[in-house]
Write an enzyme that holds these catalytic residues in place. Structure first.
Site, PDB file in Angstrom:
ATOM      1  N   ARG A 237      -9.722  32.588 -17.442  1.00 43.39           N
ATOM      2  CA  ARG A 237      -9.018  31.498 -16.765  1.00 43.39           C
ATOM      3  C   ARG A 237     -10.028  30.695 -15.962  1.00 43.39           C
ATOM      4  NH1 ARG A 237      -5.622  32.504 -19.853  1.00 43.39           N
ATOM      5  NH2 ARG A 237      -3.450  33.056 -19.503  1.00 43.39           N
ATOM      6  N   GLU A 266      -6.535  22.937 -15.820  1.00 43.28           N
ATOM      7  CA  GLU A 266      -6.029  22.643 -17.171  1.00 43.28           C
ATOM      8  C   GLU A 266      -4.621  22.083 -17.112  1.00 43.28           C
ATOM      9  OE1 GLU A 266      -5.996  25.557 -20.590  1.00 43.28           O
ATOM     10  OE2 GLU A 266      -7.776  26.272 -19.527  1.00 43.28           O
ATOM     11  N   HIS A 284      -9.188  25.849 -25.206  1.00 44.30           N
ATOM     12  CA  HIS A 284      -8.343  27.035 -24.952  1.00 44.30           C
ATOM     13  C   HIS A 284      -7.796  27.613 -26.271  1.00 44.30           C
ATOM     14  CE1 HIS A 284      -5.692  29.069 -21.689  1.00 44.30           C
ATOM     15  NE2 HIS A 284      -5.909  29.899 -22.686  1.00 44.30           N
TER      16      HIS A 284
HETATM   17  C1  GLV Z   1      -4.269  33.012 -23.278  1.00 41.82           C
HETATM   18  O1  GLV Z   1      -4.809  32.279 -22.523  1.00 41.82           O
HETATM   19  C2  GLV Z   1      -3.797  34.326 -22.934  1.00 41.82           C
HETATM   20  O2  GLV Z   1      -3.825  34.692 -21.751  1.00 41.82           O
HETATM   21  O3  GLV Z   1      -3.367  35.046 -23.849  1.00 41.82           O
END
Ligand code: GLV
Length: 320
Positions: A237, A266, A284
């Site tokens: 993240r 984001e 992402h």
């Molecule tokens: C994607 O970002 C997840 O956390 O699976």
């Protein structure tokens, strides 16, 4: 009839399973995240919600749910959901661990290789017609063999990334709040402090969940410790790294390169990143394989079916 709302079409056939079970499934069929007010309207009378990382399931959304029993998050990270509040209202929250481990580790390693070998610069050179033949000094990068890899966050994805990188002939060290036996026995990896890891690693890969404790765990003070010839990649993240400060370091070439699959703020991306040559940017897509996204959808659906049939959820989460 039990009603389920899905905030965005799932990959594969998992939705059909819900219909076969006799549930009424309503899907937000647009190619963008559902606006909050629309979400609030649509979840009022649902028994289950299947959502994605782009949906913020906060107190206001949860308060609008009059009979929801389960929120199934199509992701392993669940910082987008107020789990504590949902649980306090008797709503089970589930995530999708394990099924996206390999796809995300593949992306982490791809970022490492792309940054270390400057793949984006090479590709751009080819596409823009700037390649004029072999040159001894062209796009010199960093070799992985013999380098030290620092894994920040030693969960399943951290482990899968470390295992892949170990196969390149690297030494693994890791930072985690508890000791991880598997890292030590299978990868001969040593647990170290965060500062030690930052100071001594050539490759750094971030795999922490986003919580109050991990917010900017990589910050102005400790990012400075990173070696000038190091590569840092983040597939977890964006909020974990002080992005503005990292951008300053990249601008001043205080770090060799950084690879991003996730961003602070984001879906907005700091425009400064687009000006830098020493970054490799992905949208992402850690879990974006047909295999992983199909399995994610199936696991979400199975969690919903379990809870709505009065059984225990398969992969429930607790508030961090
Ligand atoms: C994607 O970002 C997840 O956390 O699976």
């Amino acid at each position: 009839m039990k009603r389920i709302f899905v905030t965005r079409k799932l990959v594969g056939d998992a939705q059909l399973l819900l219909k076969k079970k006799g549930f009424h499934v309503n899907i937000y069929n647009e190619d963008h995240p559902i606006p909050k007010q629309e979400l609030i309207k649509r979840v009022k009378d649902v028994d289950a919600l299947i959502n994605h990382v782009t949906d913020k399931i906060d107190k206001e959304v949860i308060d609008s749910m009059k009979k929801c029993k389960v929120i199934a998050n199509c992701a392993v990270g669940y910082n987008n959901i107020d789990v504590e509040y949902a649980n306090s209202k008797g709503i089970v929250v589930t995530n999708t661990p394990n099924v996206l481990t390999d796809s995300t580790a593949d992306i982490a390693v791809s970022l490492v290789l792309a940054c270390a070998r400057r793949l984006h610069e090479g590709e751009e050179m080819m596409r823009t017609g700037k390649f004029s033949g072999y040159k001894p000094h062209l796009l010199l990068g960093i070799e992985l063999k013999g380098k030290k890899v620092g894994i920040i966050g030693a969960g399943e994805i951290g482990f899968a990334t470390a295992k892949r990188l170990k196969a390149f002939g690297t030494e693994i060290i890791y930072f985690n709040r508890s000791r991880k036996e598997k890292f030590e026995s299978e990868l001969s990896a040593k647990r170290v402090t965060l500062n030690y890891l930052l100071k001594s690693s050539d490759i750094i890969s971030v795999h922490l969940p986003s919580t109050k404790e991990t917010f900017h765990i990589l910050n102005k003070t400790n990012l400075k410790l990173i070696k000038k010839r190091a590569v840092l990649v983040n597939t977890s993240r964006g909020e974990i790294v002080d992005e503005k400060f990292l951008i300053e370091m990249l601008k001043k070439k205080k770090i060799f390169a950084a690879g991003f699959d996730v961003y602070e703020g984001e879906p907005n991306v700091d425009p400064e990143l687009f000006k830098l040559e020493n970054v490799f940017l992905l949208p992402h897509i850690g879990s974006a394989t047909i295999e992983a996204r199909t399995a994610i959808a199936e696991l979400c659906v199975k969690n919903v079916i379990a809870v709505l049939s009065g059984k225990k959820a398969i992969t429930p989460v607790k508030a961090n």
